[in-house]
Design a protein around this motif. Structure first.
Motif, mmCIF file in Angstrom:
data_model
loop_
_atom_site.group_PDB
_atom_site.id
_atom_site.type_symbol
_atom_site.label_atom_id
_atom_site.label_comp_id
_atom_site.label_asym_id
_atom_site.label_seq_id
_atom_site.Cartn_x
_atom_site.Cartn_y
_atom_site.Cartn_z
ATOM 1 N N PHE A 28 0.856 -1.193 0.000
ATOM 2 C CA PHE A 28 0.000 0.000 0.000
ATOM 3 C C PHE A 28 0.889 1.238 0.000
ATOM 4 O O PHE A 28 2.089 1.153 0.275
ATOM 5 N N THR B 274 1.120 5.225 1.448
ATOM 6 C CA THR B 274 0.541 6.207 2.368
ATOM 7 C C THR B 274 0.847 7.618 1.846
ATOM 8 O O THR B 274 1.639 7.781 0.914
ATOM 9 N N PRO C 213 2.685 10.127 3.108
ATOM 10 C CA PRO C 213 4.098 10.527 3.080
ATOM 11 C C PRO C 213 4.890 9.805 1.992
ATOM 12 O O PRO C 213 5.878 10.332 1.490
ATOM 13 N N GLY D 291 4.861 5.407 14.887
ATOM 14 C CA GLY D 291 4.721 4.515 13.734
ATOM 15 C C GLY D 291 5.207 5.154 12.456
ATOM 16 O O GLY D 291 4.432 5.415 11.537
ATOM 17 N N ALA D 292 6.525 5.379 12.379
ATOM 18 C CA ALA D 292 7.072 6.202 11.287
ATOM 19 C C ALA D 292 7.267 5.432 9.984
ATOM 20 O O ALA D 292 7.803 5.991 9.020
ATOM 21 N N GLY D 293 6.856 4.167 9.916
ATOM 22 C CA GLY D 293 6.908 3.417 8.657
ATOM 23 C C GLY D 293 8.307 3.383 8.079
ATOM 24 O O GLY D 293 9.273 2.995 8.746
ATOM 25 N N GLU E 127 8.407 3.596 17.534
ATOM 26 C CA GLU E 127 8.009 2.612 16.526
ATOM 27 C C GLU E 127 7.965 1.231 17.169
ATOM 28 O O GLU E 127 8.928 0.819 17.811
ATOM 29 N N LEU E 128 6.846 0.519 16.984
ATOM 30 C CA LEU E 128 6.696 -0.814 17.577
ATOM 31 C C LEU E 128 7.573 -1.850 16.907
ATOM 32 O O LEU E 128 8.043 -2.780 17.550
ATOM 33 N N ASN F 296 0.561 9.304 11.486
ATOM 34 C CA ASN F 296 -0.127 9.122 10.204
ATOM 35 C C ASN F 296 -0.392 7.637 9.984
ATOM 36 O O ASN F 296 0.545 6.827 9.951
ATOM 37 N N GLU F 297 -1.663 7.291 9.813
ATOM 38 C CA GLU F 297 -2.071 5.885 9.611
ATOM 39 C C GLU F 297 -1.524 4.961 10.695
ATOM 40 O O GLU F 297 -1.007 3.888 10.394
ATOM 41 N N ALA G 97 -3.932 0.916 12.319
ATOM 42 C CA ALA G 97 -3.109 -0.299 12.400
ATOM 43 C C ALA G 97 -3.135 -0.892 13.803
ATOM 44 O O ALA G 97 -2.446 -1.875 14.070
ATOM 45 N N MET G 98 -3.901 -0.281 14.715
ATOM 46 C CA MET G 98 -4.010 -0.844 16.066
ATOM 47 C C MET G 98 -5.095 -1.937 16.063
ATOM 48 O O MET G 98 -6.140 -1.769 15.414
HETATM 49 C C1 LIG Z 1 0.188 1.794 8.144
HETATM 50 S S1 LIG Z 1 1.788 2.011 8.832
HETATM 51 C C2 LIG Z 1 2.010 3.762 8.620
HETATM 52 C C3 LIG Z 1 3.456 4.161 8.493
HETATM 53 C C4 LIG Z 1 3.752 5.634 8.310
HETATM 54 N N1 LIG Z 1 3.219 6.439 9.386
HETATM 55 C C5 LIG Z 1 3.218 6.124 6.995
HETATM 56 O O1 LIG Z 1 2.254 6.888 6.993
HETATM 57 O O2 LIG Z 1 3.788 5.760 5.954
HETATM 58 C C6 LIG Z 1 1.497 1.834 10.579
HETATM 59 C C7 LIG Z 1 2.711 2.082 11.439
HETATM 60 O O3 LIG Z 1 2.320 2.223 12.798
HETATM 61 C C8 LIG Z 1 3.172 1.433 13.630
HETATM 62 N N2 LIG Z 1 2.442 1.236 14.897
HETATM 63 C C9 LIG Z 1 1.271 0.606 15.099
HETATM 64 N N3 LIG Z 1 0.885 0.710 16.383
HETATM 65 C C10 LIG Z 1 1.796 1.475 17.000
HETATM 66 C C11 LIG Z 1 1.946 1.960 18.338
HETATM 67 N N4 LIG Z 1 1.055 1.672 19.295
HETATM 68 N N5 LIG Z 1 3.029 2.723 18.621
HETATM 69 C C12 LIG Z 1 3.929 3.020 17.666
HETATM 70 N N6 LIG Z 1 3.853 2.579 16.388
HETATM 71 C C13 LIG Z 1 2.804 1.817 16.066
HETATM 72 C C14 LIG Z 1 3.502 0.263 12.730
HETATM 73 O O4 LIG Z 1 4.597 -0.488 13.167
HETATM 74 C C15 LIG Z 1 3.767 0.999 11.404
HETATM 75 O O5 LIG Z 1 5.030 1.611 11.380
#
Ligand SMILES: C[S@@+](CC[C@H](N)C(=O)[O-])C[C@H]1O[C@@H](n2cnc3c(N)ncnc32)[C@H](O)[C@@H]1O
Length: 393
Positions: free
Chosen positions: A73, A75, A77, A107-109, A134-135, A171-172, A176-177
């Motif tokens: 997918f 996003t 950014p 969650g900086a992807g 970041e998880l 962002n997004e 993802a939770m």
């Molecule tokens: C759909 S990706 C989005 C990545 C990025 N923010 C972007 O927009 O391209 C979801 C991100 O959130 C992270 N994530 C999910 N739950 C999180 C949490 N509770 N704390 C920190 N990161 C989390 C994932 O590991 C992943 O990096």
């Protein structure tokens, strides 16, 4: 080498390659064990958590490409640095108002947003102290590579800060939770959907859906959100709500900008949205079959922004603005960035394509929303100057 076991894909989806199939088989074995350990049934929320985040195995924790063309997918950014450059104007206003230079991105992807935001903030006269939480260990390593030229300015946190003033960006991340999946049965009683083992040889995956009566606290929470509609299935996200509520504990002064796809509650639980919002992404194909391709595909649920705003209020925060991504980016001056002099024609063409993706109602402009919550900020936020929709939450 032994041929890896089959990982079933419904027609229309691309076939995973041998490495992916071998990985998928390991994830299936882990999930099957978790189901057995739980006595034969795992609530979907726990299934989703393991499928996405089990260390070394989950979709976000293992090494697949995920983002952009070669991934599953794209996003905002990843679409264009213009997104980060427009967002920077809002972040700068929050930083100035909170008397801080600290940005905390969740969650900086791939690190794409940080790579755009940091220089854009510098152009606005702010040398940001940029933290990332970041998880996923795998994504954290990728972010370090991508942002290696910013070593010293970017830090990776292992835990939430005790206290923070500045601007939080996610962002997004809320989508993802792990979400709770529920349905109303024929008698109008709420049931939780979960996952059990499916031993039938013809099964598309070794897993099947199984429903159990919702425990009383979940039933009460559901009844407060929507009327019982027999046959209706949807999601709610107590983990995401707890995360927003908890912001109220550690965000001392500043704002959190929460950007994601979703709706206010009345739209989220609209009677016509009979199957909810659960969605999977595999190599740019979107579908709703969450029990296949475990560990190989993204699983998400849209965000109930009313629930997030309520959680912020519960946590003692103010709801500072809510609008569509298109309106937010326009308010933040995205189109001025396009008109910047000196762009070459090819770059301009790329920018116009990105602009369409970010703003168009048919793409990200309307489905994606921006919710700002925070504390201690007096001036209205510029991203919500026109088209603020807080009254719809
Ligand atoms: C759909 S990706 C989005 C990545 C990025 N923010 C972007 O927009 O391209 C979801 C991100 O959130 C992270 N994530 C999910 N739950 C999180 C949490 N509770 N704390 C920190 N990161 C989390 C994932 O590991 C992943 O990096």
């Amino acid at each position: 080498m032994m041929e890896p076991p089959a990982v079933h894909t419904p027609s229309g989806l691309p076939e995973p390659d041998a490495d992916a199939r071998a990985h998928g088989a390991r994830v299936q074995a882990m999930l099957a064990q978790r189901i057995r350990d739980a006595g034969g049934w795992l609530p979907f929320e726990r299934w989703m958590e393991a499928a996405l985040y089990a260390p070394g195995l989950g979709y976000y924790s293992a090494g697949s490409a995920k983002f952009h063309r070669e991934g599953d997918f794209t996003t905002a950014p990843e679409t264009s640095p213009l997104f980060g450059r427009a967002l920077a104007r809002q972040v700068a206003q929050v930083l100035e108002a909170s008397g801080s230079a600290r940005v905390l991105e969740f969650g900086a992807g791939s690190g794409a947003l940080a790579a755009a935001l940091i220089p854009a903030l510098r152009d606005l006269g702010i040398e940001a102290e940029y933290d990332i939480l970041e998880l996923s260990a795998d994504l954290r390593a990728r972010q370090r590579d991508r942002l290696s030229d910013r070593a010293g300015q970017v830090r990776w946190l292992d835990a939430l800060p005790e206290a923070f003033s500045g601007c939080v960006v996610a962002n997004e991340v809320l989508d993802a939770m792990p979400a709770v999946l529920f349905r109303w049965n024929a008698a109008g009683e709420p049931e939780l959907l979960g996952v059990a083992l499916d031993a039938r040889p013809e099964a598309a995956a070794p897993f099947r859906w199984a429903a159990r009566p919702a425990p009383p606290p979940t039933a009460t929470a559901l009844a407060a959100r929507m009327p019982p509609l027999p046959g209706y299935q949807s999601e709610m996200n107590p983990q995401a709500e707890a995360w927003v509520r908890d912001l109220g504990r550690w965000l001392r002064r500043g704002a959190a900008l929460l950007i994601d796809y979703g709706f206010p509650r009345a739209e989220y639980y609209h009677p016509q949205r009979l199957r909810g919002t659960l969605m999977c992404h595999f190599r740019h194909h979107a579908h709703d079959q969450a029990l296949i391709l475990a560990g190989l595909q993204d699983i998400t649920a849209h965000v109930d922004f009313t629930a997030m705003a309520d959680a912020a209020l519960d946590g003692g925060l103010d709801v500072l603005g809510y609008t569509s991504q298109a309106r937010f980016l326009m308010n933040a001056g995205l189109t001025d960035l396009i008109r910047a002099p000196g762009d070459d024609p090819a770059q301009r063409a790329r920018q116009l394509t990105a602009l369409n993706t970010l703003l168009s109602e048919a793409e990200m402009g309307e489905l994606f929303k921006v919710l700002a919550v925070g504390r201690g900020l007096d001036a209205p936020l510029l991203g919500f100057a026109r088209g603020d929709r807080r009254d719809r939450l």
